[in-house]
Scaffold this motif. Structure first.
Motif, PDB file in Angstrom:
ATOM      1  N   LEU A  57       0.813  -1.216   0.000  1.00  0.00           N
ATOM      2  CA  LEU A  57       0.000   0.000   0.000  1.00  0.00           C
ATOM      3  C   LEU A  57       0.852   1.274   0.000  1.00  0.00           C
ATOM      4  O   LEU A  57       0.313   2.380   0.070  1.00  0.00           O
ATOM      5  CB  LEU A  57      -0.943   0.012   1.207  1.00  0.00           C
ATOM      6  N   VAL A  58       2.155   1.107  -0.057  1.00  0.00           N
ATOM      7  CA  VAL A  58       3.072   2.249  -0.172  1.00  0.00           C
ATOM      8  C   VAL A  58       3.507   2.333  -1.622  1.00  0.00           C
ATOM      9  O   VAL A  58       4.069   1.389  -2.177  1.00  0.00           O
ATOM     10  CB  VAL A  58       4.283   2.093   0.767  1.00  0.00           C
ATOM     11  N   HIS A  59       3.257   3.485  -2.246  1.00  0.00           N
ATOM     12  CA  HIS A  59       3.403   3.616  -3.697  1.00  0.00           C
ATOM     13  C   HIS A  59       4.431   4.691  -4.058  1.00  0.00           C
ATOM     14  O   HIS A  59       4.066   5.824  -4.383  1.00  0.00           O
ATOM     15  CB  HIS A  59       2.056   3.965  -4.329  1.00  0.00           C
ATOM     16  N   PRO A  60       5.730   4.378  -3.993  1.00  0.00           N
ATOM     17  CA  PRO A  60       6.736   5.369  -4.386  1.00  0.00           C
ATOM     18  C   PRO A  60       6.728   5.591  -5.886  1.00  0.00           C
ATOM     19  O   PRO A  60       6.354   4.713  -6.667  1.00  0.00           O
ATOM     20  CB  PRO A  60       8.054   4.728  -3.928  1.00  0.00           C
ATOM     21  N   VAL A  61       7.147   6.765  -6.269  1.00  0.00           N
ATOM     22  CA  VAL A  61       7.324   7.067  -7.693  1.00  0.00           C
ATOM     23  C   VAL A  61       8.483   6.231  -8.223  1.00  0.00           C
ATOM     24  O   VAL A  61       9.524   6.125  -7.570  1.00  0.00           O
ATOM     25  CB  VAL A  61       7.619   8.564  -7.887  1.00  0.00           C
ATOM     26  N   TYR A 119       3.765   5.567 -13.042  1.00  0.00           N
ATOM     27  CA  TYR A 119       3.053   6.010 -11.838  1.00  0.00           C
ATOM     28  C   TYR A 119       1.578   6.259 -12.141  1.00  0.00           C
ATOM     29  O   TYR A 119       0.704   5.933 -11.321  1.00  0.00           O
ATOM     30  CB  TYR A 119       3.707   7.261 -11.272  1.00  0.00           C
ATOM     31  N   ALA A 120       1.312   6.814 -13.303  1.00  0.00           N
ATOM     32  CA  ALA A 120      -0.082   7.021 -13.709  1.00  0.00           C
ATOM     33  C   ALA A 120      -0.824   5.692 -13.785  1.00  0.00           C
ATOM     34  O   ALA A 120      -1.990   5.586 -13.379  1.00  0.00           O
ATOM     35  CB  ALA A 120      -0.139   7.742 -15.047  1.00  0.00           C
ATOM     36  N   ALA A 121      -0.157   4.662 -14.293  1.00  0.00           N
ATOM     37  CA  ALA A 121      -0.783   3.341 -14.368  1.00  0.00           C
ATOM     38  C   ALA A 121      -1.037   2.776 -12.982  1.00  0.00           C
ATOM     39  O   ALA A 121      -2.073   2.147 -12.727  1.00  0.00           O
ATOM     40  CB  ALA A 121       0.101   2.396 -15.176  1.00  0.00           C
ATOM     41  N   GLU A 122      -0.092   2.987 -12.055  1.00  0.00           N
ATOM     42  CA  GLU A 122      -0.276   2.516 -10.683  1.00  0.00           C
ATOM     43  C   GLU A 122      -1.459   3.229 -10.021  1.00  0.00           C
ATOM     44  O   GLU A 122      -2.280   2.602  -9.328  1.00  0.00           O
ATOM     45  CB  GLU A 122       1.009   2.758  -9.885  1.00  0.00           C
ATOM     46  N   LEU A 123      -1.556   4.512 -10.223  1.00  0.00           N
ATOM     47  CA  LEU A 123      -2.692   5.266  -9.694  1.00  0.00           C
ATOM     48  C   LEU A 123      -4.006   4.741 -10.261  1.00  0.00           C
ATOM     49  O   LEU A 123      -4.980   4.542  -9.526  1.00  0.00           O
ATOM     50  CB  LEU A 123      -2.534   6.745 -10.024  1.00  0.00           C
ATOM     51  N   ALA A 124      -4.028   4.514 -11.547  1.00  0.00           N
ATOM     52  CA  ALA A 124      -5.259   4.042 -12.192  1.00  0.00           C
ATOM     53  C   ALA A 124      -5.675   2.672 -11.674  1.00  0.00           C
ATOM     54  O   ALA A 124      -6.872   2.384 -11.558  1.00  0.00           O
ATOM     55  CB  ALA A 124      -5.076   4.010 -13.705  1.00  0.00           C
ATOM     56  N   ARG A 125      -4.688   1.832 -11.352  1.00  0.00           N
ATOM     57  CA  ARG A 125      -5.012   0.496 -10.835  1.00  0.00           C
ATOM     58  C   ARG A 125      -5.739   0.557  -9.491  1.00  0.00           C
ATOM     59  O   ARG A 125      -6.484  -0.358  -9.140  1.00  0.00           O
ATOM     60  CB  ARG A 125      -3.733  -0.342 -10.681  1.00  0.00           C
ATOM     61  N   HIS A 126      -5.516   1.624  -8.763  1.00  0.00           N
ATOM     62  CA  HIS A 126      -6.113   1.728  -7.429  1.00  0.00           C
ATOM     63  C   HIS A 126      -7.311   2.673  -7.411  1.00  0.00           C
ATOM     64  O   HIS A 126      -7.814   3.000  -6.327  1.00  0.00           O
ATOM     65  CB  HIS A 126      -5.058   2.170  -6.421  1.00  0.00           C
ATOM     66  N   ARG A 127      -7.762   3.050  -8.567  1.00  0.00           N
ATOM     67  CA  ARG A 127      -8.989   3.841  -8.655  1.00  0.00           C
ATOM     68  C   ARG A 127     -10.157   3.002  -8.166  1.00  0.00           C
ATOM     69  O   ARG A 127     -10.306   1.847  -8.542  1.00  0.00           O
ATOM     70  CB  ARG A 127      -9.206   4.264 -10.108  1.00  0.00           C
ATOM     71  N   ARG A 128     -10.983   3.584  -7.318  1.00  0.00           N
ATOM     72  CA  ARG A 128     -12.107   2.861  -6.739  1.00  0.00           C
ATOM     73  C   ARG A 128     -13.387   3.121  -7.528  1.00  0.00           C
ATOM     74  O   ARG A 128     -13.514   4.177  -8.166  1.00  0.00           O
ATOM     75  CB  ARG A 128     -12.283   3.276  -5.279  1.00  0.00           C
ATOM     76  N   PRO A 129     -14.334   2.188  -7.509  1.00  0.00           N
ATOM     77  CA  PRO A 129     -15.608   2.418  -8.187  1.00  0.00           C
ATOM     78  C   PRO A 129     -16.251   3.720  -7.705  1.00  0.00           C
ATOM     79  O   PRO A 129     -16.322   3.982  -6.504  1.00  0.00           O
ATOM     80  CB  PRO A 129     -16.453   1.201  -7.781  1.00  0.00           C
ATOM     81  N   GLY A 130     -16.652   4.536  -8.641  1.00  0.00           N
ATOM     82  CA  GLY A 130     -17.287   5.796  -8.282  1.00  0.00           C
ATOM     83  C   GLY A 130     -16.340   6.956  -8.110  1.00  0.00           C
ATOM     84  O   GLY A 130     -16.795   8.089  -7.881  1.00  0.00           O
ATOM     85  N   ASP A 131     -15.034   6.725  -8.226  1.00  0.00           N
ATOM     86  CA  ASP A 131     -14.102   7.842  -8.069  1.00  0.00           C
ATOM     87  C   ASP A 131     -14.285   8.892  -9.160  1.00  0.00           C
ATOM     88  O   ASP A 131     -14.091  10.076  -8.936  1.00  0.00           O
ATOM     89  CB  ASP A 131     -12.650   7.342  -8.061  1.00  0.00           C
ATOM     90  N   GLY A 132     -14.594   8.457 -10.366  1.00  0.00           N
ATOM     91  CA  GLY A 132     -14.870   9.396 -11.441  1.00  0.00           C
ATOM     92  C   GLY A 132     -13.651  10.044 -12.059  1.00  0.00           C
ATOM     93  O   GLY A 132     -13.764  10.883 -12.944  1.00  0.00           O
ATOM     94  N   VAL A 133     -12.466   9.693 -11.600  1.00  0.00           N
ATOM     95  CA  VAL A 133     -11.225  10.244 -12.137  1.00  0.00           C
ATOM     96  C   VAL A 133     -10.245   9.095 -12.335  1.00  0.00           C
ATOM     97  O   VAL A 133     -10.491   7.973 -11.911  1.00  0.00           O
ATOM     98  CB  VAL A 133     -10.619  11.296 -11.185  1.00  0.00           C
TER      99      VAL A 133
END
Length: 259
Positions: free
Chosen positions: A105-109, A126-140
């Motif tokens: 759960l620690v996501h360094p660049v 890093y953008a791909a890592e962020l997208a992987r952790h997008r939650r349902p309903g986040d909208g971004v």
């Protein structure tokens, strides 16, 4: 209607960092009490790291379930992992190596370990890592951050978004930065779009050299001239200042902290 913006002034940098650390404990534990796993974006700089040190040494740190907390960074110096100038390295030394975080759960660049990963490639990863952790309903295209912590430079820069720099116009959620006016010249930064996805944005800013930029941002300067003016949370924006940094802020905007 825009989200509320609150300016709170503390007497000195140490009090400011301690108060911000206490706020962070309260916010994280409130989210965890609902069963959710919070997402927090960390910042570097002297105050950002001091906040983490004070949290490490505070009995209140026991209130946080560190194994249920996503940690991200708003920007990073494009250097090898473990380099003392990396925000990640400083955060680990200050706090993360002293609490029971879940490494997953620690996501360094992504770093520049062997000189072959460009800032642009690190930004894409890093953008791909962020997208992987997008939650349902986040909208971004990033998780809906519960808190984004930001410092601010005397020039008004935040993360690695500098005045009049091409990175201000970057699309997507993460950008590779070249030609930074502050060394090192190569960096990776969240974009305006990613930072604005936060429920709450907290500026933690101290020092008289920050006073002109803080006043300009709070008076509504343009984000190209003062990038800090371009970042707000969707629910709330906190400007946590010491007295020196608040010296030029219009008094009508300020809520004094307890003495």
């Amino acid at each position: 209607m825009s989200a509320p913006r609150l300016v709170v002034v503390h007497r000195d940098p140490e009090t400011l960092a301690a108060a911000a650390a206490a706020r962070l404990v309260t916010t994280v534990t409130d989210v965890q009490s609902t069963g959710a796993v919070p997402h927090v974006v960390l910042t570097g700089g002297s105050l950002g790291i001091r906040l983490l040190e004070l949290l490490r040494d505070s009995p209140a740190r026991a209130a946080v379930d560190w194994s249920r907390l996503h940690l991200w960074w708003g920007d990073e110096r494009h250097l090898p992992s473990g380099h003392p100038d990396r925000n990640e390295t400083q955060a680990r030394d200050a706090l993360l190596d002293h609490v029971d975080v879940d490494p997953a759960l620690v996501h360094p660049v992504p770093d520049d370990a062997d000189g072959t990963r460009t800032p642009e490639r690190a930004a894409e990863e890093y953008a791909a890592e962020l997208a992987r952790h997008r939650r349902p309903g986040d909208g971004v295209a990033v998780p809906r951050f519960d808190v984004v912590l930001l410092g601010m430079g005397p020039d008004g820069h935040v993360a690695s978004l500098f005045p009049e720099h091409p990175g201000l116009q970057a699309d997507g959620t993460v950008t590779g930065v070249r030609g930074s006016p502050k060394p090192p010249p190569e960096r990776v930064s969240l974009t305006f779009g990613a930072l604005r996805a936060a429920n709450e944005v907290w500026f933690v800013v101290g020092g008289e050299d920050k006073a002109p930029a803080a006043a300009m941002a709070l008076r509504g300067a343009g984000e190209r001239q003062v990038p800090a003016a371009g970042v707000e949370g969707t629910r709330r924006t906190l400007w946590l200042l010491d007295r020196a940094a608040a010296a030029q802020v219009p008094p009508a905007l300020v809520r004094p902290a307890s003495p």
